[in-house]
Design an enzyme around this catalytic site. Structure first.
Site, mmCIF file in Angstrom:
data_model
loop_
_atom_site.group_PDB
_atom_site.id
_atom_site.type_symbol
_atom_site.label_atom_id
_atom_site.label_comp_id
_atom_site.label_asym_id
_atom_site.label_seq_id
_atom_site.Cartn_x
_atom_site.Cartn_y
_atom_site.Cartn_z
ATOM 1 N N GLY A 114 -10.157 -6.933 -10.773
ATOM 2 C CA GLY A 114 -8.701 -6.878 -10.793
ATOM 3 C C GLY A 114 -8.140 -8.266 -10.566
ATOM 4 O O GLY A 114 -8.852 -9.152 -10.064
ATOM 5 N N GLN A 152 -2.118 -14.625 -8.204
ATOM 6 C CA GLN A 152 -3.397 -15.320 -8.003
ATOM 7 C C GLN A 152 -3.600 -16.465 -8.989
ATOM 8 O O GLN A 152 -4.452 -17.327 -8.762
ATOM 9 C CB GLN A 152 -4.571 -14.334 -8.087
ATOM 10 N N CYS A 206 -12.144 -10.698 -2.486
ATOM 11 C CA CYS A 206 -10.946 -11.162 -3.192
ATOM 12 C C CYS A 206 -11.253 -12.516 -3.810
ATOM 13 O O CYS A 206 -11.810 -13.396 -3.148
ATOM 14 C CB CYS A 206 -9.774 -11.286 -2.217
ATOM 15 N N LEU A 207 -10.874 -12.676 -5.074
ATOM 16 C CA LEU A 207 -11.136 -13.942 -5.765
ATOM 17 C C LEU A 207 -10.383 -15.097 -5.111
ATOM 18 O O LEU A 207 -10.759 -16.253 -5.300
ATOM 19 C CB LEU A 207 -10.755 -13.819 -7.243
ATOM 20 N N HIS A 255 -5.258 -2.811 -3.572
ATOM 21 C CA HIS A 255 -5.493 -4.231 -3.259
ATOM 22 C C HIS A 255 -4.560 -5.128 -4.095
ATOM 23 O O HIS A 255 -3.984 -6.089 -3.576
ATOM 24 C CB HIS A 255 -6.980 -4.519 -3.533
ATOM 25 N N GLU A 256 -4.401 -4.789 -5.382
ATOM 26 C CA GLU A 256 -3.561 -5.623 -6.269
ATOM 27 C C GLU A 256 -2.076 -5.483 -5.937
ATOM 28 O O GLU A 256 -1.341 -6.482 -5.953
ATOM 29 C CB GLU A 256 -3.801 -5.271 -7.743
ATOM 30 N N HIS A 271 -1.225 -7.661 -3.183
ATOM 31 C CA HIS A 271 -0.994 -9.060 -3.606
ATOM 32 C C HIS A 271 0.453 -9.262 -4.038
ATOM 33 O O HIS A 271 1.066 -10.296 -3.738
ATOM 34 C CB HIS A 271 -1.893 -9.427 -4.788
HETATM 35 O O1 GNR Z 1 -13.108 -8.500 -7.895
HETATM 36 C C1 GNR Z 1 -12.645 -7.907 -6.934
HETATM 37 N N1 GNR Z 1 -13.391 -6.965 -6.315
HETATM 38 C C2 GNR Z 1 -12.888 -6.096 -5.352
HETATM 39 C C3 GNR Z 1 -13.786 -5.380 -4.582
HETATM 40 C C4 GNR Z 1 -13.336 -4.489 -3.644
HETATM 41 C C5 GNR Z 1 -11.987 -4.296 -3.460
HETATM 42 C C6 GNR Z 1 -11.079 -5.015 -4.201
HETATM 43 C C7 GNR Z 1 -11.518 -5.903 -5.151
HETATM 44 S S1 GNR Z 1 -10.371 -6.792 -6.102
HETATM 45 C C8 GNR Z 1 -11.295 -8.246 -6.423
HETATM 46 C C9 GNR Z 1 -10.536 -9.169 -7.351
HETATM 47 C C10 GNR Z 1 -9.277 -9.637 -6.667
HETATM 48 O O2 GNR Z 1 -9.249 -10.459 -5.783
HETATM 49 N N2 GNR Z 1 -8.168 -9.057 -7.027
HETATM 50 O O3 GNR Z 1 -7.023 -9.353 -6.417
HETATM 51 NI NI NI Z 2 -7.571 -10.056 -4.437
#
Ligand code: GNR
Ligand code: NI
Length: 174
Positions: free
Chosen positions: A46, A51, A94-95, A136-137, A140
């Site tokens: 995601g 980001q 999270c990236l 999670h997104e 953000h």
């Molecule tokens: O790649 C991602 N893996 C992930 C694993 C567990 C819960 C959420 C994520 S999202 C993350 C990519 C990212 O940072 N998206 O904002």
């Molecule tokens: Ni993230």
């Protein structure tokens, strides 16, 4: 299409609240294309526009298993309408916080409203990894990171580590 640079901690832009998309313009389409390229390259499941430094409410996801067919899902102005079920822990990453993983508990089921690139509104029920990912997104988009769910002690340790790394990077670059 282009791979864009992913912002990492302690970049303050990650705490900005993103603005709704009013109209699907050519810029939004290019942004979405670039976000997919950036997400698949990383790789991640995601990515939120902030980001890559764009404070708009745009999310791309693909939670399909590796080696399976791609399942891209683009969410413009996503809204979480309802969260149900007892919270379940999942090891998140999270990236924007590279190489750090920790357990976050979230409700397993979500009802989500979003607009697609054709301007059509959808309401979907999601669970499993896609539910975790969308929650999670959307965080953000509201300037929230998964480490905000951890204890203040753990969070400050993670932030400090990234601040130190940034100082070292700046020093080496100067
Ligand atoms: O790649 C991602 N893996 C992930 C694993 C567990 C819960 C959420 C994520 S999202 C993350 C990519 C990212 O940072 N998206 O904002
Ligand atoms: Ni993230």
């Amino acid at each position: 299409m282009a791979i864009r640079e992913i912002l990492v901690l302690p970049d303050k832009r990650l705490y900005e609240v993103s603005k709704p998309v009013a109209e699907i313009t050519a810029e939004i389409r290019t942004l979405v294309d670039d976000m997919y390229e950036t997400m698949y390259d990383a790789p991640g499941i995601g990515l939120a526009a902030i980001q890559v430094g764009v404070p708009m409410r745009v999310v791309v996801t693909d939670c399909s298993p590796r080696d399976d067919e791609a399942e891209p899902l683009t969410l413009i102005n996503p809204e979480i309408l309802e969260l149900t079920g007892d919270p379940v822990p999942y090891e998140e990453g999270c990236l924007s916080i590279p190489d750090y993983y920790d357990e976050v508990s979230r409700p397993p089921n979500a009802r989500v409203r979003y607009m697609d690139l054709d301007g059509e509104t959808h309401e979907i029920d999601v669970d499993g990894l896609l539910s975790t990912c969308i929650q999670h997104e959307v965080d953000h988009l509201d300037g929230k990171l998964f480490i905000d769910y951890l204890s203040a002690f753990k969070r400050s340790r993670v932030v400090s580590k990234f601040k130190k790394q940034a100082r070292l990077r700046d020093k080496l670059a100067s």
